[in-house]
Design a protein around this motif. Structure first.
Motif, PDB file in Angstrom:
ATOM      1  N   ALA A   1       0.864  -1.069   0.100  1.00  0.00           N
ATOM      2  CA  ALA A   1      -0.063  -0.011  -0.046  1.00  0.00           C
ATOM      3  C   ALA A   1       0.860   1.331  -0.050  1.00  0.00           C
ATOM      4  O   ALA A   1       0.221   2.296  -0.254  1.00  0.00           O
ATOM      5  CB  ALA A   1      -0.870   0.064   1.084  1.00  0.00           C
ATOM      6  N   GLN A   2       2.065   1.166   0.332  1.00  0.00           N
ATOM      7  CA  GLN A   2       2.990   2.259   0.253  1.00  0.00           C
ATOM      8  C   GLN A   2       2.574   3.471   0.988  1.00  0.00           C
ATOM      9  O   GLN A   2       2.699   4.843   0.702  1.00  0.00           O
ATOM     10  CB  GLN A   2       3.306   2.873  -1.022  1.00  0.00           C
ATOM     11  CG  GLN A   2       3.946   1.448  -1.941  1.00  0.00           C
ATOM     12  CD  GLN A   2       4.361   1.950  -3.179  1.00  0.00           C
ATOM     13  OE1 GLN A   2       3.902   2.808  -3.654  1.00  0.00           O
ATOM     14  NE2 GLN A   2       5.321   1.372  -3.915  1.00  0.00           N
ATOM     15  N   LEU A   3       2.335   3.174   2.461  1.00  0.00           N
ATOM     16  CA  LEU A   3       1.479   4.632   3.175  1.00  0.00           C
ATOM     17  C   LEU A   3       2.943   5.192   3.890  1.00  0.00           C
ATOM     18  O   LEU A   3       2.674   6.476   4.035  1.00  0.00           O
ATOM     19  CB  LEU A   3       0.565   3.851   4.231  1.00  0.00           C
ATOM     20  CG  LEU A   3      -0.438   3.018   3.798  1.00  0.00           C
ATOM     21  CD1 LEU A   3      -1.282   2.552   4.982  1.00  0.00           C
ATOM     22  CD2 LEU A   3      -1.404   3.962   3.168  1.00  0.00           C
ATOM     23  N   PHE A   4       3.615   4.303   4.183  1.00  0.00           N
ATOM     24  CA  PHE A   4       4.969   4.999   4.812  1.00  0.00           C
ATOM     25  C   PHE A   4       6.236   4.347   4.094  1.00  0.00           C
ATOM     26  O   PHE A   4       6.407   3.361   3.220  1.00  0.00           O
ATOM     27  CB  PHE A   4       4.946   4.614   6.222  1.00  0.00           C
ATOM     28  CG  PHE A   4       3.651   4.851   6.872  1.00  0.00           C
ATOM     29  CD1 PHE A   4       3.359   6.102   7.229  1.00  0.00           C
ATOM     30  CD2 PHE A   4       3.103   3.658   7.412  1.00  0.00           C
ATOM     31  CE1 PHE A   4       2.224   6.216   7.868  1.00  0.00           C
ATOM     32  CE2 PHE A   4       1.813   4.111   7.964  1.00  0.00           C
ATOM     33  CZ  PHE A   4       1.497   4.985   8.069  1.00  0.00           C
ATOM     34  N   ASP A   5       7.371   4.903   4.386  1.00  0.00           N
ATOM     35  CA  ASP A   5       8.554   4.219   4.073  1.00  0.00           C
ATOM     36  C   ASP A   5       8.827   2.650   4.557  1.00  0.00           C
ATOM     37  O   ASP A   5       8.155   2.347   5.705  1.00  0.00           O
ATOM     38  CB  ASP A   5       9.766   4.917   4.031  1.00  0.00           C
ATOM     39  CG  ASP A   5      10.215   5.393   5.513  1.00  0.00           C
ATOM     40  OD1 ASP A   5      10.121   4.320   6.241  1.00  0.00           O
ATOM     41  OD2 ASP A   5      10.828   6.456   5.746  1.00  0.00           O
ATOM     42  N   ASP A   6       9.709   1.991   4.046  1.00  0.00           N
ATOM     43  CA  ASP A   6       9.857   0.730   4.583  1.00  0.00           C
ATOM     44  C   ASP A   6      10.275   0.493   5.987  1.00  0.00           C
ATOM     45  O   ASP A   6       9.371  -0.020   6.686  1.00  0.00           O
ATOM     46  CB  ASP A   6      11.257  -0.009   3.778  1.00  0.00           C
ATOM     47  CG  ASP A   6      10.549  -0.577   2.390  1.00  0.00           C
ATOM     48  OD1 ASP A   6       9.412  -0.467   1.995  1.00  0.00           O
ATOM     49  OD2 ASP A   6      11.406  -0.770   1.626  1.00  0.00           O
ATOM     50  N   GLU A   7      10.997   1.258   6.518  1.00  0.00           N
ATOM     51  CA  GLU A   7      11.313   1.150   8.081  1.00  0.00           C
ATOM     52  C   GLU A   7      10.145   1.684   9.022  1.00  0.00           C
ATOM     53  O   GLU A   7       9.597   1.077  10.021  1.00  0.00           O
ATOM     54  CB  GLU A   7      12.585   1.914   8.433  1.00  0.00           C
ATOM     55  CG  GLU A   7      13.653   1.659   7.700  1.00  0.00           C
ATOM     56  CD  GLU A   7      14.169   0.255   8.317  1.00  0.00           C
ATOM     57  OE1 GLU A   7      14.101   0.128   9.833  1.00  0.00           O
ATOM     58  OE2 GLU A   7      14.421  -0.586   7.721  1.00  0.00           O
ATOM     59  N   LYS A   8       9.493   2.569   8.632  1.00  0.00           N
ATOM     60  CA  LYS A   8       8.151   3.072   9.103  1.00  0.00           C
ATOM     61  C   LYS A   8       6.885   2.102   9.139  1.00  0.00           C
ATOM     62  O   LYS A   8       6.273   1.708   9.969  1.00  0.00           O
ATOM     63  CB  LYS A   8       7.678   4.375   8.900  1.00  0.00           C
ATOM     64  CG  LYS A   8       8.701   5.551   8.855  1.00  0.00           C
ATOM     65  CD  LYS A   8       8.633   6.052  10.495  1.00  0.00           C
ATOM     66  CE  LYS A   8       9.322   7.329  10.550  1.00  0.00           C
ATOM     67  NZ  LYS A   8      10.192   7.132  11.900  1.00  0.00           N
ATOM     68  N   THR A   9       6.907   1.375   7.909  1.00  0.00           N
ATOM     69  CA  THR A   9       6.087   0.337   7.591  1.00  0.00           C
ATOM     70  C   THR A   9       5.968  -0.654   8.525  1.00  0.00           C
ATOM     71  O   THR A   9       5.171  -1.259   9.206  1.00  0.00           O
ATOM     72  CB  THR A   9       5.905  -0.038   6.243  1.00  0.00           C
ATOM     73  OG1 THR A   9       5.688   1.020   5.439  1.00  0.00           O
ATOM     74  CG2 THR A   9       4.805  -0.972   5.969  1.00  0.00           C
TER      75      THR A   9
END
Length: 106
Positions: free
Chosen positions: A47-55
């Motif tokens: 869904a790419q709501l946040f960058d990878d680390e935040k996700t």
């Protein structure tokens, strides 16, 4: 209820000023969840709501917190919050579903 079992490890790497951590031990514990956290992470990543680390942080934090809420829904601390959390989860699922559908169309 059958649950997935996870081993969670937290290591303090640096303090707020970027200095190496004075803590040498890691925080490690077992956690259980009715959802497969890796599948949840897969959906959130797509869904790419946040960058990878935040996700990753969001997915793990949400599932750990959510399971604690569900297991203690009658606890006075959570009683007023439960309806809001339920609505948040509905909104999140709708958002992720819409974002993933949009990704599939591309």
């Amino acid at each position: 209820m059958k649950q997935h079992q996870y081993q969670i490890t937290v290591k303090h790497v640096a303090d707020a000023q970027g200095n190496p951590s004075a803590y040498t031990e890691e925080l490690q514990f077992n956690a259980y969840n009715h959802d497969d956290m890796f599948k949840v992470l897969e959906h959130l990543t797509k869904a790419q709501l946040f960058d990878d680390e935040k996700t990753k942080a969001f997915a793990v934090g949400l599932k750990l917190f959510g399971e604690t809420l569900l297991e203690n829904k009658d606890h006075p601390l959570f009683k007023d919050f439960m309806p809001h959390f339920g609505q948040f989860m509905k909104t999140l699922k709708q958002t992720v579903k819409a974002q993933n559908a949009a990704q599939d169309e591309q």
